[in-house]
Design a protein around this motif. Sequence first.
Motif, PDB file in Angstrom:
ATOM      1  N   THR A  90       0.857  -1.193   0.000  1.00 11.20           N
ATOM      2  CA  THR A  90       0.000   0.000   0.000  1.00 11.20           C
ATOM      3  C   THR A  90       0.892   1.241   0.000  1.00 11.20           C
ATOM      4  O   THR A  90       0.608   2.224  -0.671  1.00 11.20           O
ATOM      5  N   HIS A  91       1.952   1.182   0.783  1.00  4.24           N
ATOM      6  CA  HIS A  91       2.936   2.265   0.848  1.00  4.24           C
ATOM      7  C   HIS A  91       4.159   1.729   1.576  1.00  4.24           C
ATOM      8  O   HIS A  91       4.175   0.571   1.999  1.00  4.24           O
ATOM      9  N   MET A  92       5.186   2.563   1.737  1.00  5.07           N
ATOM     10  CA  MET A  92       6.465   2.021   2.176  1.00  5.07           C
ATOM     11  C   MET A  92       6.877   2.483   3.570  1.00  5.07           C
ATOM     12  O   MET A  92       8.071   2.521   3.894  1.00  5.07           O
ATOM     13  N   HIS A  93       5.901   2.826   4.408  1.00  2.75           N
ATOM     14  CA  HIS A  93       6.235   3.097   5.808  1.00  2.75           C
ATOM     15  C   HIS A  93       6.744   1.817   6.480  1.00  2.75           C
ATOM     16  O   HIS A  93       6.392   0.702   6.063  1.00  2.75           O
ATOM     17  N   PHE A  94       7.523   2.026   7.536  1.00  3.06           N
ATOM     18  CA  PHE A  94       8.260   0.908   8.162  1.00  3.06           C
ATOM     19  C   PHE A  94       7.354  -0.235   8.592  1.00  3.06           C
ATOM     20  O   PHE A  94       7.758  -1.406   8.547  1.00  3.06           O
ATOM     21  N   ASP A  95       6.128   0.101   9.027  1.00  7.99           N
ATOM     22  CA  ASP A  95       5.239  -0.935   9.559  1.00  7.99           C
ATOM     23  C   ASP A  95       4.477  -1.663   8.446  1.00  7.99           C
ATOM     24  O   ASP A  95       3.706  -2.586   8.722  1.00  7.99           O
ATOM     25  N   HIS A  96       4.722  -1.266   7.204  1.00  7.40           N
ATOM     26  CA  HIS A  96       4.062  -1.916   6.065  1.00  7.40           C
ATOM     27  C   HIS A  96       5.040  -2.649   5.155  1.00  7.40           C
ATOM     28  O   HIS A  96       4.627  -3.535   4.401  1.00  7.40           O
ATOM     29  N   CYS A  97       6.335  -2.241   5.211  1.00  8.02           N
ATOM     30  CA  CYS A  97       7.290  -2.913   4.304  1.00  8.02           C
ATOM     31  C   CYS A  97       8.554  -3.376   5.018  1.00  8.02           C
ATOM     32  O   CYS A  97       9.517  -3.785   4.354  1.00  8.02           O
ATOM     33  N   GLY A 193      -5.386   0.348   3.399  1.00  3.65           N
ATOM     34  CA  GLY A 193      -4.127   0.754   4.014  1.00  3.65           C
ATOM     35  C   GLY A 193      -4.332   1.907   4.982  1.00  3.65           C
ATOM     36  O   GLY A 193      -5.304   1.934   5.752  1.00  3.65           O
ATOM     37  N   ASP A 194      -3.450   2.884   4.917  1.00  3.29           N
ATOM     38  CA  ASP A 194      -3.520   4.023   5.841  1.00  3.29           C
ATOM     39  C   ASP A 194      -4.247   5.216   5.226  1.00  3.29           C
ATOM     40  O   ASP A 194      -3.976   6.362   5.552  1.00  3.29           O
ATOM     41  N   ALA A 195      -5.201   4.947   4.324  1.00  2.00           N
ATOM     42  CA  ALA A 195      -6.013   6.021   3.753  1.00  2.00           C
ATOM     43  C   ALA A 195      -7.200   6.358   4.651  1.00  2.00           C
ATOM     44  O   ALA A 195      -7.926   7.311   4.378  1.00  2.00           O
TER      45      ALA A 195
HETATM   46 ZN    ZN Z   1       1.709   4.653   7.060  1.00  2.00          ZN
END
Ligand code: ZN
Length: 247
Positions: A90-97, A193-195
């Motif tokens: 969904t995106h590349m923040h630390f808690d997602h990738c 995701g975080d939307a």
């Molecule tokens: Zn995020």
Amino acid sequence: MTVHLLNGFTCNARAPTHWRTGALCLLVETRDGLVLVDTGIGQQDYLRKPAILQAFRVLTHVPLDPDQAAIQQIARLGYAPTDVRHIVLTHMHFDHCGGLADFPDASVHVHRRELEAFHGRRRRWTDAGYVRRHVAHGPRFVPHDDAGESWMGMSAIRLPFEHEIWLVPMFGHTRGHCAVAVAADDGWLLHVGDAATLNLDPVAPKWFERLVLGPHGPSLRAFRAAHPEVRITTGHMWLDFFQTAGI
Ligand SMILES: [Zn+2]
């Protein structure tokens, strides 16, 4: 096609104490092998905690149970890490990738704008969620661009799988953030995701939600009301969601 719901990162607020959350990762069984949507934090994060994770530990209770790494959960389902052929972010923040390095053989699908934001100059405060060493192993990225297609009326990108999975751009939380639509056994699942806030619940003032998560919350709530047949999940879900799912 079975979709497993994994909690890749437990994070509980110090106050109010009933705000207990997990980061949702989807593990989709397809004819193209396993597709993992977001990885949660990875094994290396448990050994060497990124600064942003240390900051989270000041503000919240983070149990940091290494059994929660996606690679461990996938092993408990009877799969090898190499069975994960594709990762969709969904995106590349630390808690997602953070778990990318646990699946070095997977192709990593992400919107081109997100990849550029991750590698580019830090421009806004949410860019602090990017941790460069999460890609130090050189993942096989497959960047995607808008191609004029749509999924249920929303501009979207069909990913190159036989199984239907779409990236649905929802920029705002980050510059290339996308929702992911997955065809599941029992209908469509739209993982936003975080939307949007936890399970789209109104947990924060509107201005705060817009500032942190972008402008999509109201339209996603309207979409959910109009399409009760589509299951909607968010990047962070209440912990009891995972407990109900038997995780
Ligand atoms: Zn995020």
